[in-house]
Design an enzyme around this catalytic site. Structure first.
Site, PDB file in Angstrom:
ATOM      1  N   SER A 256       0.830  -1.196   0.000  1.00 48.84           N
ATOM      2  CA  SER A 256       0.000   0.000   0.000  1.00 48.84           C
ATOM      3  C   SER A 256       0.874   1.259   0.000  1.00 48.84           C
ATOM      4  O   SER A 256       1.677   1.447  -0.906  1.00 48.84           O
ATOM      5  CB  SER A 256      -0.960  -0.050   1.192  1.00 48.84           C
ATOM      6  OG  SER A 256      -1.979   0.900   1.058  1.00 48.84           O
ATOM      7  N   ASP A 490      -9.182  -4.470  -5.654  1.00 55.79           N
ATOM      8  CA  ASP A 490      -8.635  -3.688  -4.545  1.00 55.79           C
ATOM      9  C   ASP A 490      -9.390  -2.366  -4.428  1.00 55.79           C
ATOM     10  O   ASP A 490      -9.356  -1.550  -5.342  1.00 55.79           O
ATOM     11  CB  ASP A 490      -7.146  -3.424  -4.787  1.00 55.79           C
ATOM     12  CG  ASP A 490      -6.436  -2.884  -3.558  1.00 55.79           C
ATOM     13  OD1 ASP A 490      -7.056  -2.113  -2.794  1.00 55.79           O
ATOM     14  OD2 ASP A 490      -5.254  -3.206  -3.373  1.00 55.79           O
ATOM     15  N   HIS A 518      -7.535  -5.556  -0.275  1.00 52.53           N
ATOM     16  CA  HIS A 518      -6.417  -4.637  -0.475  1.00 52.53           C
ATOM     17  C   HIS A 518      -5.087  -5.375  -0.373  1.00 52.53           C
ATOM     18  O   HIS A 518      -4.749  -5.934   0.669  1.00 52.53           O
ATOM     19  CB  HIS A 518      -6.488  -3.544   0.587  1.00 52.53           C
ATOM     20  CG  HIS A 518      -5.422  -2.514   0.471  1.00 52.53           C
ATOM     21  ND1 HIS A 518      -4.948  -2.045  -0.730  1.00 52.53           N
ATOM     22  CD2 HIS A 518      -4.725  -1.843   1.424  1.00 52.53           C
ATOM     23  CE1 HIS A 518      -4.019  -1.132  -0.515  1.00 52.53           C
ATOM     24  NE2 HIS A 518      -3.862  -0.998   0.781  1.00 52.53           N
TER      25      HIS A 518
END
Length: 549
Positions: A256, A490, A518
């Site tokens: 991320s 996602d 995610h």
């Protein structure tokens, strides 16, 4: 576990207006921790400049004589201090060691102040086949790399832990690394309990007051630190860490927001890149407002898929009725209704609209096999029994609040790092209008009642200093090949961001995971896990166009 922090739901709307991002990957311990909750450092002195300082021209990294002592330091590894949370969760930390890394507060003036960064090491299981160290970052900005390793060690067991010392660190301004401190626990509880006003004018006035009050509180308690918590400085810390553990090249797994850290590292130190895996990618060139709209649309689509799956495949436990086309709307109407009719929970707190949506969003970070199960149960508990305990527990977990009411520094660090990472000018009226039109068309449930005024303020408008950083494409010329990983479903970092990040690099390969949630690491896809491990351990890049189910 995360993304934005704000309102309507609190995780989305205000963050779009403020330019704040929270992009933490979904940790595998989140569900268990929140389920258990439901059922049962001094900050530096104030006084920051109005403009963030930029490093002076000249040699950097190991070539800079002023940084020689930092690069040449020896880390003292020792048993990790007792952790009641780990004991309670029955986490075995006996194979781990903790340490500190000494780094300059200001790399342009390294002889002035310094800070210590918290480290943890999960030593390679097979010392004879050890490749080196694998540095990891779970996202955020603001999430703890120490906790990623401590509580997620099982995700590394097997090839990665056999071959690498897995090293987590708390980036500057986070966790136990000179954390940014703005509010105390009671103030954070009060802020989280308050729903954003429905009236646009009242909502804007509330946002301005919250933003100005927050900036003043951060300046008062952490002012000296604020100009130096940006990701570029964390990338420089990462290079010091690489040298201090004796690695010639950096091997790195970033998830991320951690993909942005890895990308900036490759831009700053291309000659020092080893094997970098960037999973759940952020597009560093994208405008903040556009990125936020992409995320809001992503969460709406994920919520719709979850609701349809609930009706189709779990009718006995689904609280949304029998019409899959109306299921998401029924759930959203219930959540919105909590603004006027909040639910009482066991600890006496109320579950209002924004906290309920926060609990929902937190579970959409996970995959369809596990997290959706808990989301069905949590919504059923609320919609059928008028019990908000489970949604509140997941919202607490998202916000970094433990069962004792203590907050981690993650949320405060998120704001500070986001404002240090990019100059965010006010969107033009036309840009704001286009954003609102897209939200109303593609995310009507999560953007109910939004107006152009919600998006016309510049991000970080009231922050104590102005950064020189700006969104830009990162080429990383001269860096080793980089593996970028994207997941088609996602919601927090849409698949298109992974495509754009990979296309921007001078040398990169995109690996695709087809699924929900995610990020890909630790999500149960043997195909993606094996591909990432093969590249990190042996340098074997997956074939271009590889897609994993």
């Amino acid at each position: 576990m995360t993304i934005f922090r704000a309102a309507r739901p609190r995780v989305l709307l205000t963050a779009l207006a403020a330019g704040t991002l929270l992009l933490t990957a979904a940790c595998n311990d989140t569900v268990t921790t929140a389920q258990d909750k439901a059922s049962g450092t001094t900050a530096p002195a104030a006084g920051s400049p109005t403009t963030a300082p930029t490093p002076t021209a000249g040699p950097k990294g190991e070539a800079d004589p002023a940084l020689k002592a930092f690069y040449g330091q020896q880390i003292t590894w020792a048993d990790c201090p007792a952790d009641p949370k780990a004991d309670k969760a029955k986490i075995d930390t006996s194979g781990m060691q903790c340490g500190k890394l000494h780094v300059p507060l200001d790399y342009a003036n390294p002889a002035t102040d310094a800070i210590d960064l918290a480290l943890i090491k999960y030593a390679a299981a097979d010392r004879g086949k050890r490749v080196g160290s694998l540095m990891v970052n779970p996202g955020g900005p603001g999430a703890s790399g120490v906790e990623m390793v401590k509580y997620g060690a099982k995700d590394f067991d097997g090839t990665l832990h056999d071959r690498f010392d897995v090293i987590g660190f708390d980036p500057r301004g986070t966790g136990d690394s000179a954390p940014v401190v703005c509010y105390d626990d009671k103030q954070l509880d009060a802020a989280n309990q308050e729903d954003a006003p429905d009236d646009p004018a009242e909502r804007r006035a509330a946002h301005v007051k919250q933003s100005t009050d927050h900036a003043a509180a951060c300046q008062a308690r952490s002012g000296k630190l604020l100009p130096f918590v940006g990701t570029r400085n964390t990338a420089r810390d990462l290079d010091v860490l690489r040298a201090a553990v004796g690695d010639r090249k950096l091997n790195y797994l970033g998830i991320s927001y951690g993909t942005y850290l890895g990308a900036l590292y490759a831009e700053e130190f291309p000659q020092n890149t080893g094997r970098l895996v960037l999973d759940g990618a952020v597009d560093p060139a994208q405008d903040t407002l556009d990125h936020g709209v992409d995320q809001q649309v992503g969460f709406e689509k994920s919520f719709e898929r979850f609701a349809a799956d609930c009706v189709d495949n779990h009718p006995d436990e689904c609280p949304f009725g029998t019409d899959r086309t109306k299921a998401a709307k029924k759930a959203a109407d219930f959540l919105d209704g909590l603004h006027d009719h909040p639910l009482t929970t066991k600890d006496g707190r109320k579950l209002g609209r924004d906290m309920a949506w926060t609990g929902v969003i937190s579970l959409l970070y996970g995959d369809e096999k596990t997290s959706w199960q808990y989301l069905r149960a949590s919504l059923g508990w609320a919609m059928k029994r008028d019990k908000g305990d489970y949604l509140l527990a997941f919202a607490d977990d998202y916000n970094g609040r433990d069962e004792d009411g203590h907050y981690s520094p993650m949320d405060e660090a998120n704001s500070a790092i986001s404002c240090a990472d990019a100059a965010r000018p006010a969107p033009t009226p036309e840009h704001a209008r286009q954003a609102v039109e897209r939200l109303r068309a593609e995310a009507p449930l999560l953007s109910k009642d939004v107006t152009v005024d919600d998006y016309t303020e510049p991000g970080c408008a009231y922050w104590p200093f102005k950064t020189q950083e700006k969104p830009h494409t990162i080429r990383a010329e001269g860096a080793a090949p980089i593996l970028v990983v994207g997941t088609t479903g996602d919601p927090a970092t849409p698949y298109s961001s992974a495509q754009k990040l990979a296309q921007g690099f001078a040398r990169a390969t995109l690996l695709t995971r087809v699924g929900e949630g995610h990020g890909a690491f630790g999500k149960g896809s043997a195909c993606t896990d094996l591909a990432m491990a093969a590249y990190l351990t042996d340098g074997t890049m997956p074939a271009e166009g590889t897609r994993c189910g």
